[in-house]
Design an enzyme around this catalytic site. Structure first.
Site: not given
Length: 434
Positions: A215, A299, A366, A369, A385, A388, A395
């Site tokens: 990232d 990315e 997340c 989940c 999240c 969950c 990051d």
């Protein structure tokens, strides 16, 4: 498999050799500008522009009585290569795919410029069109092909044609492979030599079996899926005060005067210094990452759109213009695009794999989940999240999602290539490339 690699070194010519080199690069710049003016005429008359048509016009320039210096202060091979570079620039302008990519990047509309033809008419200089070169830019180069015929290397010296002779260069590493061409460049008053080499190797197999997601950020240049962080260098930010002082001094001098040119050269050296720091830092960290991981997932960021100005227009003014301007400087100071390009070719050399994934929802998903919600990103550094209650560094969570999306791209579930869904389904986090 063939690998093309360039080795660049600092060139240290003496005073006499500098005079000859300045004549060579000056002649190449002059021929570029003359050929560009001719090609604008051809463009206005709807004539076909390619390398053959332009190279054939070099002799007309040399036979012109006003350009006698081209016969004694130029190299025929370097002039041909410069003209071929111009033809490549025109072919890029005529490529519809390049224009399609340009439309995706929302650049701010600039003031229109025109070129006056010989008959008095003007043509508009469009985006991606080749531009004229100026000596004040402080960046010139020539390229020589057929290295074995015109040049040779003796220790830490290189033999160059046109009476230049043996020129010392700082040979910091061995040159591996067959030298195909050599490029002599001058930037900010400093000379460099670059050897383009080619070598044949067997299909490499990466020594590592691990996969990693990366990232990219500003406060943390790199956040990896295994919990490691790399700080940014921010070379422009550290030299910004000194650069601003020099630019203020430049604004108070008479345009293009001797003092103005001296001050402009100082500013060019600062910019060159900033770029060298960034380039060196990115090379070190990308080499380390490429050697230790067989698969790297990043990315596919559109830096041009991310660093777009927020000033708006005369009708509708922008908001938070000063803050966005500072953010744009920090984004461009990181060199994300250069870093990804380095990782790509270094992975190719190592026998590894680089995957670019769509950046959408990577910071809102997340990693435990796979629940996607804008509310998951509580702050710039905290991820929690809402489903969950998983808590992690934002990051780090994004890097894990990037790695999972990279595995999904390779799998049948996520699709392979173009047309994959924006919300990529993950197939579980795997630390090893399979």
């Amino acid at each position: 498999m063939k690998i093309n690699k360039a080795y660049k070194f600092r060139l240290e010519p003496n005073v006499e050799q500098q005079v000859i080199l300045n004549n060579l690069v000056g002649s190449a710049r002059f021929v570029w500008n003359q050929m560009l003016a001719m090609s604008f005429e051809m463009f206005a008359n709807n004539e076909f522009i390619n390398a053959t048509n332009l190279v054939n016009k070099i002799m007309d320039l040399k036979n012109n009585p006003d350009f006698e210096f081209l016969k004694s202060h130029s190299n025929a091979v370097s002039l041909q290569q410069k003209v071929r570079d111009l033809a490549s620039a025109w072919s890029r302008f005529f490529d519809p795919k390049v224009h399609a990519r340009l439309k995706e990047n929302k650049k701010k509309i600039r003031k229109l410029k025109f070129f006056k033809l010989a008959d008095g008419t003007e043509i508009q200089l469009r985006p991606l069109m080749p531009r004229f070169k100026r000596k004040s830019d402080g960046c010139d180069s020539i390229r020589l092909v057929q290295f074995d015929k015109y040049c040779r290397i003796e220790g830490n010296r290189v033999k160059l044609p046109n009476g230049i002779g043996l020129v010392k260069f700082r040979k910091s590493q061995d040159i591996i492979g067959t030298i195909k061409n050599v490029t002599i460049s001058k930037k900010s008053g400093r000379w460099s030599v670059s050897f383009g080499c080619e070598r044949e190797i067997e299909n490499p197999i990466h020594p590592s079996k691990t996969a990693i997601g990366i990232d990219l950020g500003i406060t943390k240049l790199i956040s990896t899926s295994d919990g490691q962080y790399i700080k940014p260098k921010n070379s422009f930010k550290s030299n910004q005060v000194k650069l601003a002082k020099l630019q203020r001094q430049l604004s108070r001098k008479v345009l293009f005067s001797q003092n103005w040119q001296k001050q402009n050269r100082k500013i060019q050296k600062i910019h060159h210094h900033i770029a060298n720091i960034r380039h060196d830092y990115l090379h070190k960290i990308t080499t380390n990452i490429s050697k230790n991981h067989a698969m790297i997932v990043v990315e596919n960021l559109k830096v041009v759109n991310m660093s777009q100005s927020a000033s708006g227009s005369a009708v509708q003014h922008g908001r938070n213009v000063k803050a966005k301007s500072g953010l744009n400087k920090l984004i461009l100071d990181q060199g994300w695009g250069m870093m990804v390009d380095m990782l790509e070719y270094k992975q190719h050399w190592q026998g590894g794999l680089l995957i670019k994934i769509n950046p959408r929802y990577t910071s809102q998903t997340c990693s435990q989940c796979q629940h996607i919600a804008k509310e998951n990103r509580r702050s710039q550094a905290r991820f929690e999240c809402v489903k969950c209650r998983y808590v992690a560094n934002a990051d780090f969570n994004a890097a894990r999602n990037i790695l999972a999306a990279g595995h999904a791209v390779l799998s049948a579930e996520g699709g392979c290539g173009k047309g994959r869904p924006m919300k990529q389904k993950t197939c579980g986090l795997r630390e090893k490339a399979t």
